[in-house]
Design a protein around this motif. Sequence first.
Motif, short mmCIF file in Angstrom:
data_model
loop_
_atom_site.label_atom_id
_atom_site.label_comp_id
_atom_site.label_asym_id
_atom_site.label_seq_id
_atom_site.Cartn_x
_atom_site.Cartn_y
_atom_site.Cartn_z
N ASP A 157 0.82 -1.21 0.00
CA ASP A 157 0.00 0.00 0.00
C ASP A 157 0.85 1.26 0.00
O ASP A 157 0.48 2.28 -0.59
CB ASP A 157 -0.95 0.03 1.20
CG ASP A 157 -2.10 -0.96 1.05
OD1 ASP A 157 -2.37 -1.40 -0.09
OD2 ASP A 157 -2.71 -1.30 2.08
N ASP A 158 2.02 1.20 0.65
CA ASP A 158 2.90 2.38 0.73
C ASP A 158 3.79 2.54 -0.51
O ASP A 158 4.62 3.43 -0.57
CB ASP A 158 3.76 2.33 1.99
CG ASP A 158 4.75 1.17 2.01
OD1 ASP A 158 4.81 0.38 1.03
OD2 ASP A 158 5.47 1.03 3.01
N ARG A 159 3.61 1.67 -1.49
CA ARG A 159 4.39 1.68 -2.75
C ARG A 159 5.90 1.59 -2.48
O ARG A 159 6.70 2.21 -3.16
CB ARG A 159 4.08 2.91 -3.60
CG ARG A 159 2.63 3.01 -4.04
CD ARG A 159 2.28 1.87 -4.99
NE ARG A 159 1.03 2.08 -5.66
CZ ARG A 159 -0.11 1.48 -5.33
NH1 ARG A 159 -0.15 0.66 -4.31
NH2 ARG A 159 -1.20 1.69 -6.01
N SER A 160 6.28 0.80 -1.49
CA SER A 160 7.69 0.67 -1.11
C SER A 160 8.54 0.05 -2.22
O SER A 160 9.71 0.41 -2.36
CB SER A 160 7.85 -0.12 0.19
OG SER A 160 7.20 -1.38 0.10
N LEU A 161 7.99 -0.86 -3.02
CA LEU A 161 8.77 -1.42 -4.13
C LEU A 161 9.05 -0.34 -5.17
O LEU A 161 10.18 -0.19 -5.62
CB LEU A 161 8.05 -2.60 -4.77
CG LEU A 161 8.03 -3.90 -3.98
CD1 LEU A 161 7.22 -4.96 -4.72
CD2 LEU A 161 9.43 -4.41 -3.72
N LEU A 162 8.02 0.39 -5.55
CA LEU A 162 8.19 1.47 -6.51
C LEU A 162 9.20 2.49 -6.00
O LEU A 162 10.08 2.93 -6.75
CB LEU A 162 6.84 2.16 -6.79
CG LEU A 162 6.87 3.35 -7.74
CD1 LEU A 162 7.31 2.92 -9.14
CD2 LEU A 162 5.49 4.00 -7.81
N ALA A 163 9.10 2.83 -4.72
CA ALA A 163 10.01 3.83 -4.13
C ALA A 163 11.46 3.37 -4.17
O ALA A 163 12.37 4.18 -4.28
CB ALA A 163 9.60 4.13 -2.69
N SER A 164 11.68 2.06 -4.11
CA SER A 164 13.05 1.54 -4.16
C SER A 164 13.45 1.08 -5.56
O SER A 164 14.46 0.41 -5.73
CB SER A 164 13.23 0.42 -3.14
OG SER A 164 12.35 -0.65 -3.43
N ASP A 165 12.64 1.45 -6.58
CA ASP A 165 12.91 1.12 -7.98
C ASP A 165 12.97 -0.39 -8.21
O ASP A 165 13.77 -0.89 -8.97
CB ASP A 165 14.20 1.80 -8.47
CG ASP A 165 14.33 1.75 -9.99
OD1 ASP A 165 13.30 1.71 -10.68
OD2 ASP A 165 15.48 1.70 -10.48
N GLU A 166 12.09 -1.12 -7.52
CA GLU A 166 12.00 -2.56 -7.68
C GLU A 166 10.65 -2.92 -8.26
O GLU A 166 9.72 -2.12 -8.23
CB GLU A 166 12.17 -3.26 -6.33
CG GLU A 166 13.54 -3.05 -5.70
CD GLU A 166 13.63 -3.71 -4.35
OE1 GLU A 166 13.77 -4.95 -4.30
OE2 GLU A 166 13.54 -2.98 -3.34
N GLY A 167 10.55 -4.14 -8.76
CA GLY A 167 9.29 -4.61 -9.30
C GLY A 167 9.03 -6.05 -8.94
O GLY A 167 9.95 -6.86 -8.87
N LEU A 168 7.76 -6.37 -8.69
CA LEU A 168 7.32 -7.73 -8.43
C LEU A 168 6.21 -8.03 -9.42
O LEU A 168 5.16 -7.39 -9.41
CB LEU A 168 6.82 -7.86 -6.99
CG LEU A 168 6.35 -9.25 -6.56
CD1 LEU A 168 7.46 -10.29 -6.67
CD2 LEU A 168 5.81 -9.20 -5.14
N ARG A 169 6.47 -9.02 -10.29
CA ARG A 169 5.54 -9.30 -11.39
C ARG A 169 5.16 -10.77 -11.41
O ARG A 169 5.98 -11.64 -11.14
CB ARG A 169 6.22 -8.95 -12.72
CG ARG A 169 5.37 -9.26 -13.95
CD ARG A 169 6.13 -9.01 -15.23
NE ARG A 169 7.17 -10.01 -15.40
CZ ARG A 169 8.30 -9.79 -16.07
NH1 ARG A 169 8.57 -8.62 -16.62
NH2 ARG A 169 9.21 -10.75 -16.18
N LEU A 170 3.92 -11.01 -11.76
CA LEU A 170 3.44 -12.35 -12.08
C LEU A 170 3.07 -12.33 -13.55
O LEU A 170 2.29 -11.46 -13.98
CB LEU A 170 2.23 -12.70 -11.21
CG LEU A 170 1.63 -14.10 -11.40
CD1 LEU A 170 2.65 -15.19 -11.03
CD2 LEU A 170 0.37 -14.24 -10.55
#
Length: 189
Positions: free
Chosen positions: A42-55
């Motif tokens: 919810d806090d967009r922590s992946l986006l903030a750290s320039d990471e991605g999690l994809r299925l």
Amino acid sequence: MAVEIEAKMKVENLEPVREKLREVGGKRLKKVLEDNTFFDKDDRSLLASDEGLRLRKSRNDETGEILIMITHKGPRQRGMLKSRHEVEVPVGEWESAIELFEKLGFGVVLSFEKRRETWALDRCKVELDEVPYLGTFIEIEGPAEADVLRVRSLLGMGERGIVKASYAALLGDYVQERGLGIKIVKFEA
């Protein structure tokens, strides 16, 4: 963990690229329709750290085979081309993978279809992509920048600008700029 090194270029039409691939000895491997679903907290922590999690679910147009992969992409590294660490894990069940992510606190932030035709040339994969709203692109992925740049030149793309943004980022911007308020992007039926 592998490092993904790629050059992505926007093109108006994929047919001239196909012709050039045939001309320089490229080998067509497959054509798929992909469902790409991206997750974040919810806090967009992946986006903030320039990471991605994809299925990703890929359905091979010729064989009907379905492949489902979980991918984590690390932050982009410096360089002329887009480079980032990538970990991929095949999974057997789409819905179970989504449920696992949700149990871990990750929710869907964007889901989109992509048509992808994969070719092999030298030590690289050449992907001919079509994404709703965005159009057509070519991606060249290889083991080293020199390999990617050589294939880019072989295909006559040496002067074409490189797009470093991901399709998810490009689509997210497109949807936001137009106030579409959607999380799922598909090709029209």
